[in-house]
Design an enzyme around this catalytic site. Structure first.
Site, PDB file in Angstrom:
ATOM      1  N   LEU A   1       6.954   0.586 -18.258  1.00  0.00           N
ATOM      2  CA  LEU A   1       6.738  -0.987 -18.560  1.00  0.00           C
ATOM      3  C   LEU A   1       7.082  -1.646 -17.448  1.00  0.00           C
ATOM      4  CD1 LEU A   1       7.674  -1.159 -22.270  1.00  0.00           C
ATOM      5  CD2 LEU A   1       5.618  -0.773 -21.119  1.00  0.00           C
ATOM      6  N   CYS A   2       6.754  -2.973 -17.002  1.00  0.00           N
ATOM      7  CA  CYS A   2       7.055  -3.862 -16.092  1.00  0.00           C
ATOM      8  C   CYS A   2       8.183  -4.579 -16.339  1.00  0.00           C
ATOM      9  CB  CYS A   2       5.768  -4.535 -15.414  1.00  0.00           C
ATOM     10  SG  CYS A   2       4.260  -3.515 -14.980  1.00  0.00           S
TER      11      CYS A   2
END
Length: 405
Positions: free
Chosen positions: A355-356
């Site tokens: 995930l960012c």
């Protein structure tokens, strides 16, 4: 060093196994990573240990919120005495098990009128969290021509030392303040009132703290029962039994908890409430250590002196392991390379998700065998508050599969 429950899982040819199946083979069977795997034998063994420790006359209920996987509920229905749900979705799953409605209770704040109507129609016990819920249930029963079965959840006038999450004492959204209970009971009308539910805290590893909470709960209920119309028929003592998540955690002394409950049953409960169905309600303690989260390494990279293993899972599936589900200080859950489980842990890495966000951290400074793309990393203590307690829609990644082995 890892939490003791890690060694409960089997080994096949130097690989971690769940239910006797090596994790790499299980990954092929599932067809994709990440996934959750739960070992049914470990669940059965834990429930048996709890039943051995609990004194005669105490009923064991499973808190579905810990893990509502339908296959797990079906398995659990052959082991425990009842189910406690906290939503209409969990209620539907519970009603699909062999349990009749008289073995199911519905607790939790903020129940909608539709949920209350479903519970009344199903005939399950509604554990009332407020005077408003009481009035709504009474009105629903009158409209439907039914006599709802209810209990009252009490917010005690004490807190539990050592609990990971406090659910009682002080101002709470949970239950009715103990001092307000008499006035709420005065509004029961024709409701089929059974008794009280008192749950003051969760994830507690101290047998002494749990024993103190149970003693104070029994004392509290003894006073409140003077305001009950008729004999007390139900007393839910809650649970709060914790499991170790880090090496420094000491497992709960289950025998000490059981010994205290035996004394309470003999001296404090049966003499005053001989007809009460006495319940201990557990979730995490029954299933938490029986599950793992399996994710595959997709990249290995170095950045300014730190080695990162980037995996295809993350906090969107296992929020608790990332430290973002109630931890005041983040600590690593036990973690291993499943297909190299017996190899020396000869390097230190950070295990991060896909995930960012820098919050997507499954393990920081973890000692593991050398691993790279294709290897399977597993996070232990994943049987409770995993998938359904995580933001699965974040960034739109596919939902993981769950398997009971």
């Amino acid at each position: 060093m890892t939490a003791p429950s890690v060694d409960a899982f089997g080994r096949v040819g130097g690989r971690l196994a769940v239910g006797g199946v090596p994790v790499d083979r299980l990954a092929d069977r599932v067809g994709s990573t990440p996934f959750f795997a739960y070992d049914r034998e470990l669940v059965s063994t834990r429930v048996a240990a709890v039943r051995t420790a609990l004194p005669e006359g105490i009923h064991l209920s499973y808190a579905v919120k810990a893990n509502p996987m339908p296959a797990l509920l079906a398995h659990m229905s052959g082991l425990v005495d009842g189910l406690d749900v906290a939503s209409s979705g969990e209620l539907r799953h519970a009603l699909d098990t062999p349990f009749g409605p008289d073995r199911i209770s519905f607790a939790g704040p903020g129940k909608t009128e539709a949920e209350l109507a479903q519970a009344v129609a199903a005939g399950v016990m509604v554990e009332l969290e407020s005077a408003t819920e009481l009035r709504r249930v009474r009105e629903i029963g009158e409209r439907a021509g039914l006599r709802p079965v209810v209990a009252l959840r009490v917010n005690p006038d004490f807190a539990v030392r050592g609990s990971g999450m406090r659910l009682g004492g002080g101002p709470q959204q949970f239950g009715v303040d103990a001092e307000r209970v008499p006035s709420v009971l005065a509004e029961l009308g024709d409701l089929d009132f059974r008794g009280f539910h008192v749950f003051a805290g969760s994830q507690n590893l101290s047998a002494e703290s749990l024993a103190e909470a149970q003693r104070r709960t029994v004392e509290l209920v003894r006073g409140l029962s003077d305001h009950v119309p008729g004999p007390l028929r139900y007393l839910n003592l809650g649970g709060g039994f914790g499991i170790p998540y880090a090496a420094r955690d000491t497992p709960l002394d289950l025998d000490a908890v059981g010994g205290n409950l035996a004394t309470l049953m003999e001296d404090g409960i049966r003499p005053h409430h001989p007809d009460a169905r006495v319940v201990v309600e557990l979730g995490r303690y029954l299933v938490g250590e029986a599950g793992i989260y399996v994710t595959r390494v997709v990249d290995r990279k170095e950045s300014r002196g730190t080695t990162f293993l980037v995996v295809d899972g993350g906090l969107h599936h296992q929020l608790a392991a990332s430290g973002n589900f109630g931890q005041a200080i983040r600590r690593n859950y036990p973690i291993a390379v499943a297909d190299r489980i017996e190899e020396p842990r000869d390097e230190t890495v950070d295990v991060v998700g896909c995930l960012c966000t820098p919050l997507d951290l499954l393990g920081k400074g973890v000692e593991l065998p050398h691993a790279g793309p294709g290897d399977l990393v597993c996070v232990f203590q994943a049987g409770a508050y995993g998938l359904t307690a995580s933001p699965t829609a974040f960034l739109g990644h596919p939902a993981p599969v769950e398997v009971l082995v």
